[in-house]
Design a protein around this motif. Structure first.
Motif, mmCIF file in Angstrom:
data_model
loop_
_atom_site.group_PDB
_atom_site.id
_atom_site.type_symbol
_atom_site.label_atom_id
_atom_site.label_comp_id
_atom_site.label_asym_id
_atom_site.label_seq_id
_atom_site.Cartn_x
_atom_site.Cartn_y
_atom_site.Cartn_z
ATOM 1 N N ALA A 83 -8.580 -7.556 5.513
ATOM 2 C CA ALA A 83 -7.429 -8.236 4.894
ATOM 3 C C ALA A 83 -7.073 -7.612 3.544
ATOM 4 C CB ALA A 83 -7.744 -9.721 4.696
ATOM 5 N N ALA A 84 -5.807 -7.377 3.340
ATOM 6 C CA ALA A 84 -5.315 -6.857 2.049
ATOM 7 C C ALA A 84 -3.800 -6.848 2.080
ATOM 8 C CB ALA A 84 -5.829 -5.434 1.809
ATOM 9 N N TYR A 85 -3.189 -6.629 0.930
ATOM 10 C CA TYR A 85 -1.742 -6.390 0.899
ATOM 11 C C TYR A 85 -1.419 -5.358 -0.168
ATOM 12 C CZ TYR A 85 -1.357 -9.521 -3.206
ATOM 13 O OH TYR A 85 -1.492 -10.094 -4.452
ATOM 14 N N VAL A 86 -0.215 -4.793 -0.049
ATOM 15 C CA VAL A 86 0.225 -3.757 -0.991
ATOM 16 C C VAL A 86 1.045 -4.400 -2.105
ATOM 17 C CG1 VAL A 86 1.675 -1.699 -1.285
ATOM 18 C CG2 VAL A 86 0.272 -1.945 0.777
ATOM 19 N N LEU A 87 0.637 -4.135 -3.329
ATOM 20 C CA LEU A 87 1.417 -4.555 -4.497
ATOM 21 C C LEU A 87 2.013 -3.300 -5.129
ATOM 22 C CD1 LEU A 87 2.308 -6.602 -6.697
ATOM 23 C CD2 LEU A 87 0.126 -6.149 -7.842
ATOM 24 N N GLY A 88 3.350 -3.189 -5.106
ATOM 25 C CA GLY A 88 4.025 -2.051 -5.720
ATOM 26 C C GLY A 88 4.720 -2.479 -7.001
ATOM 27 N N ALA A 102 -3.683 -9.390 -6.665
ATOM 28 C CA ALA A 102 -3.973 -8.294 -5.728
ATOM 29 C C ALA A 102 -5.474 -8.018 -5.690
ATOM 30 C CB ALA A 102 -3.207 -7.037 -6.132
ATOM 31 N N PHE A 103 -6.111 -8.014 -6.857
ATOM 32 C CA PHE A 103 -7.564 -7.804 -6.888
ATOM 33 C C PHE A 103 -8.280 -8.970 -6.214
ATOM 34 C CE2 PHE A 103 -9.065 -4.021 -9.136
ATOM 35 C CZ PHE A 103 -7.858 -3.455 -9.519
ATOM 36 N N GLU A 104 -7.751 -10.175 -6.369
ATOM 37 C CA GLU A 104 -8.379 -11.357 -5.765
ATOM 38 C C GLU A 104 -8.453 -11.190 -4.240
ATOM 39 O OE1 GLU A 104 -9.461 -13.917 -7.957
ATOM 40 O OE2 GLU A 104 -10.537 -14.416 -6.137
ATOM 41 N N ASN A 106 -7.738 -8.153 -2.388
ATOM 42 C CA ASN A 106 -8.169 -6.839 -1.874
ATOM 43 C C ASN A 106 -9.573 -6.444 -2.326
ATOM 44 O OD1 ASN A 106 -5.485 -6.919 -1.173
ATOM 45 N ND2 ASN A 106 -4.922 -4.956 -2.075
ATOM 46 N N VAL A 107 -10.051 -7.038 -3.435
ATOM 47 C CA VAL A 107 -11.367 -6.647 -3.956
ATOM 48 C C VAL A 107 -12.337 -7.834 -3.951
ATOM 49 C CG1 VAL A 107 -12.631 -5.710 -5.941
ATOM 50 C CG2 VAL A 107 -10.327 -4.880 -5.427
ATOM 51 N N PHE A 108 -11.954 -8.924 -4.619
ATOM 52 C CA PHE A 108 -12.898 -10.049 -4.705
ATOM 53 C C PHE A 108 -13.026 -10.759 -3.356
ATOM 54 C CE2 PHE A 108 -11.544 -9.448 -9.179
ATOM 55 C CZ PHE A 108 -12.748 -8.913 -9.601
ATOM 56 N N GLY A 109 -11.988 -10.624 -2.504
ATOM 57 C CA GLY A 109 -12.091 -11.147 -1.131
ATOM 58 C C GLY A 109 -13.240 -10.469 -0.389
ATOM 59 N N PRO A 110 -13.145 -9.138 -0.191
ATOM 60 C CA PRO A 110 -14.253 -8.427 0.471
ATOM 61 C C PRO A 110 -15.594 -8.637 -0.233
ATOM 62 C CG PRO A 110 -12.373 -6.967 0.182
ATOM 63 C CD PRO A 110 -11.982 -8.262 -0.435
ATOM 64 N N GLY A 149 -5.374 0.628 -7.482
ATOM 65 C CA GLY A 149 -6.493 0.142 -8.297
ATOM 66 C C GLY A 149 -7.482 -0.642 -7.456
ATOM 67 N N THR A 150 -6.951 -1.470 -6.543
ATOM 68 C CA THR A 150 -7.857 -2.292 -5.724
ATOM 69 C C THR A 150 -8.659 -1.419 -4.763
ATOM 70 O OG1 THR A 150 -6.230 -2.735 -3.931
ATOM 71 C CG2 THR A 150 -6.240 -4.257 -5.812
ATOM 72 N N LYS A 151 -8.004 -0.388 -4.230
ATOM 73 C CA LYS A 151 -8.700 0.441 -3.236
ATOM 74 C C LYS A 151 -9.712 1.377 -3.917
ATOM 75 C CE LYS A 151 -6.756 -1.291 0.479
ATOM 76 N NZ LYS A 151 -7.520 -2.111 1.428
ATOM 77 N N PHE A 152 -9.390 1.874 -5.125
ATOM 78 C CA PHE A 152 -10.394 2.643 -5.877
ATOM 79 C C PHE A 152 -11.609 1.758 -6.155
ATOM 80 C CE2 PHE A 152 -9.404 6.917 -7.680
ATOM 81 C CZ PHE A 152 -8.174 7.143 -7.079
ATOM 82 N N ALA A 153 -11.370 0.506 -6.495
ATOM 83 C CA ALA A 153 -12.481 -0.419 -6.794
ATOM 84 C C ALA A 153 -13.369 -0.601 -5.570
ATOM 85 C CB ALA A 153 -11.928 -1.756 -7.269
ATOM 86 N N ILE A 154 -12.734 -0.796 -4.426
ATOM 87 C CA ILE A 154 -13.498 -0.991 -3.181
ATOM 88 C C ILE A 154 -14.335 0.240 -2.855
ATOM 89 C CG2 ILE A 154 -13.032 -0.919 -0.666
ATOM 90 C CD1 ILE A 154 -13.428 -3.737 -1.780
#
Ligand SMILES: NC(=O)c1ccc[n+]([C@@H]2O[C@H](COP(=O)([O-])OP(=O)(O)OC[C@H]3O[C@@H](n4cnc5c(N)ncnc54)[C@H](OP(=O)(O)O)[C@@H]3O)[C@@H](O)[C@H]2O)c1
Length: 282
Positions: A83-88, A102-104, A106-110, A149-154
């Motif tokens: 699960a994730a979404y794109v924030l542009g 977005a971090f909530e 895409n990152v804190f979710g996983p 940013g979220t995907k680099f964090a993951i």
């Protein structure tokens, strides 16, 4: 091989949905989750167990949901953090809250879902945690900071998890798709904004137009992409006789983007080697 039990987040559309179909096709068990349970009705009819799971729920509620999931088949072998979404949008146009949201997801979710399954996998000394990242986790482009940013964090978090949990028998897989034909860039899924700041207006408009132009014309076939991931986990098909790698890029575009990034990084290191190497204490 005994059937594996998989749990997939974000199964209302796209990769999540295709994962469930592919998992069931291979004779494994699928627990399909989504924040809107009504979106899972047809997957239930194909034999998937279904559960409501919004990855932005708090840790206790996610723990409870994962415990319920584990109870369905008695254990869990594979978690797919999908699960994730794109924030542009430009840094200056997006609010702190936009980035935070977005971090909530895409990152804190996983993070929360994986934290909920880790004690179970650690006790069983087996299990695979998959993180669907992106080429945006390798390469930052303008107006993509809220997603990139979220995907680099993951990428970094999952790589660290692999290092600490591999000795316990747990596997980690980071998946880096290029552009795949899903609903990710569709109206209602994609969150983006055209800049209200004159200096960014033209480039921001071009970014949004590019995304709209790519939507539903992406070259990547989600069915083929998930089939590769399921092969890797089950060590069959394209992965038979091969160990599961920590990362797999999916798509020719992903190959190019990541290769270019690596080449540029090596060139940068070599061009600046004298300076980079000059900062140790005498
Ligand atoms: N398609 C591509 O080109 C591409 C490329 C690189 C990486 N990816 C990654 O692939 C993954 C799947 O995306 P997709 O392409 O299949 O797009 P998608 O069709 O938009 O699927 C995204 C899924 O995430 C779900 N989701 C969003 N917020 C959620 C939340 N808070 N809790 C639970 N579920 C939530 C969505 O559910 P709702 O219907 O409720 O919104 C939807 O089911 C994502 O991690 C994405 O970043 C995709």
């Amino acid at each position: 091989m005994a059937p594996l039990v998989w749990l997939v987040t974000g199964c209302s559309s796209g990769f999540g949905r295709e994962f469930v179909h592919e998992i069931l096709k291979r004779g494994d068990k699928a627990i399909a989750t989504a924040r809107r349970p009504e979106s899972l009705e047809d997957l239930k009819k194909t034999g998937a167990a279904v559960l409501q799971l919004d990855v932005t729920w708090d840790q206790n509620r996610i723990n409870e949901t994962i415990n319920n999931a584990i109870a369905i088949y008695g254990h869990l072998d594979v978690l797919v953090n999908n699960a994730a979404y794109v924030l542009g949008g430009a840094w200056e146009d997006l609010s702190y809250q936009d980035f935070h949201d977005a971090f909530e997801t895409n990152v804190f979710g996983p993070l929360k879902v994986t934290k909920a399954v880790l004690p179970h996998m650690r006790a069983r000394k087996t299990g695979t945690n998959i993180f669907i990242s992106s080429i945006s986790g390798w390469n930052g482009i303008g107006f993509d900071a809220g997603y990139s940013g979220t995907k680099f964090a993951i990428e970094g978090m999952a790589e660290s998890l692999d290092d600490e949990a591999r000795p316990l028998g747990l596997r980690t897989l980071i998946v880096d798709p290029g552009y795949f034909r899903t609903d990710l860039l569709s109206q209602g899924k994609l969150k983006t904004t055209v800049s209200s700041i004159p200096e960014y207006a033209e480039a921001s408009k071009a970014f949004n137009q590019a995304l709209a132009g790519i939507n539903h014309k992406q070259a990547g076939d989600p069915k083929k992409g998930v089939a590769v991931v399921v092969d890797l986990v089950r060590q069959e098909g394209v992965a038979s006789g091969r160990e599961m790698p920590l990362r797999i890029a999916l798509g020719q575009d992903a190959y190019e983007v990541i290769k270019n990034k690596c080449s540029e990084t090596i060139k940068l290191l070599e061009d600046w080697k004298d300076v980079i190497s000059s900062t140790d204490l005498d």
